[in-house]
Design an enzyme around this catalytic site. Sequence first.
Site, PDB file in Angstrom:
ATOM      1  N   ASN A  24       0.846  -1.194   0.000  1.00  0.00           N
ATOM      2  CA  ASN A  24       0.000   0.000   0.000  1.00  0.00           C
ATOM      3  C   ASN A  24       0.881   1.242   0.000  1.00  0.00           C
ATOM      4  O   ASN A  24       2.015   1.199   0.463  1.00  0.00           O
ATOM      5  CB  ASN A  24      -0.883   0.000   1.262  1.00  0.00           C
ATOM      6  N   HIS A  61       0.771   5.320   1.326  1.00  0.00           N
ATOM      7  CA  HIS A  61       0.017   6.195   2.221  1.00  0.00           C
ATOM      8  C   HIS A  61       0.684   7.572   2.256  1.00  0.00           C
ATOM      9  O   HIS A  61       1.907   7.658   2.377  1.00  0.00           O
ATOM     10  CB  HIS A  61      -0.032   5.584   3.623  1.00  0.00           C
TER      11      HIS A  61
HETATM   12  C1  GAR Z   1      -2.986   8.761  -2.797  1.00  0.00           C
HETATM   13  O1  GAR Z   1      -2.534   9.970  -2.255  1.00  0.00           O
HETATM   14  C2  GAR Z   1      -2.802   7.636  -1.810  1.00  0.00           C
HETATM   15  O2  GAR Z   1      -1.622   7.746  -1.063  1.00  0.00           O
HETATM   16  C3  GAR Z   1      -4.010   7.814  -0.935  1.00  0.00           C
HETATM   17  O3  GAR Z   1      -5.039   8.065  -1.856  1.00  0.00           O
HETATM   18  C4  GAR Z   1      -4.512   8.806  -2.969  1.00  0.00           C
HETATM   19  C5  GAR Z   1      -4.959   8.154  -4.256  1.00  0.00           C
HETATM   20  O4  GAR Z   1      -4.586   8.933  -5.360  1.00  0.00           O
HETATM   21  N1  GAR Z   1      -4.258   6.641  -0.151  1.00  0.00           N
HETATM   22  C6  GAR Z   1      -4.671   6.672   1.123  1.00  0.00           C
HETATM   23  O5  GAR Z   1      -4.932   7.706   1.709  1.00  0.00           O
HETATM   24  C7  GAR Z   1      -4.808   5.317   1.797  1.00  0.00           C
HETATM   25  N2  GAR Z   1      -5.041   5.441   3.197  1.00  0.00           N
HETATM   26  P1  GAR Z   1      -4.706   8.339  -6.840  1.00  0.00           P
HETATM   27  O6  GAR Z   1      -6.108   7.742  -6.978  1.00  0.00           O
HETATM   28  O7  GAR Z   1      -4.549   9.525  -7.745  1.00  0.00           O
HETATM   29  O8  GAR Z   1      -3.630   7.302  -7.037  1.00  0.00           O
END
Ligand code: GAR
Length: 192
Positions: A107, A109
């Site tokens: 994952n 984060h």
């Molecule tokens: C990213 O910033 C990722 O790190 C976060 O969601 C976003 C997705 O962006 N994930 C979390 O917060 C998980 N807890 P994307 O759809 O443009 O890849």
Amino acid sequence: KPKVAIFASGSGSNFQVIMDASRAGDLHADIVAVVTDKPHAFVVDRATAAGVSVVAFSPKDFSSKVDYETAILQELQQLEVEWLVLAGYMRLIGETILDAFPHKIVNIHPSLLPSFPGKDAIGQAMEHGVKITGVTVHYVDAGMDTGEILSQQAVEVINGDPKKTEQRIHAVEHELYTKTLQQLWRPTGSGS
Ligand code: GAR
């Protein structure tokens, strides 16, 4: 090459970067599916444009998390998927999928874990007034953003400019995720 499914709930910019890297031959992996819990998310459009299979189930159509994850698992097994990459999948992975992919789920984060786990990590960091935040790539376990850390990169908060800080974090995510997955899946015998 390892067969990989990317789990995402949103825009899918991380999916795009990983996909492009694999197509360019910069990542030793076959991205065979996108799994989403949000059938209308932009990541579905991106996957379709890239010609990647989409597995889209709404959890609300199932009577339990086990049933929801079992439906996903059947699709993953059909596609012979070996690794799961979470990229903005805003849901905890349950035991059904965890047990089927031991030490094969990663994952990303948008914080320096263990600070600011869970939703809106960037907002949490701004709210707290930290001067340095960052990005973490980690293995997934049953907890919320608690698995073994694979890599981290710090990002300086730009005072008074949360938008710009957020952009920086996303740019760092794209680089760090690609780099970490390259190391994880480096072909054996490549010597470097
Ligand atoms: C990213 O910033 C990722 O790190 C976060 O969601 C976003 C997705 O962006 N994930 C979390 O917060 C998980 N807890 P994307 O759809 O443009 O890849």
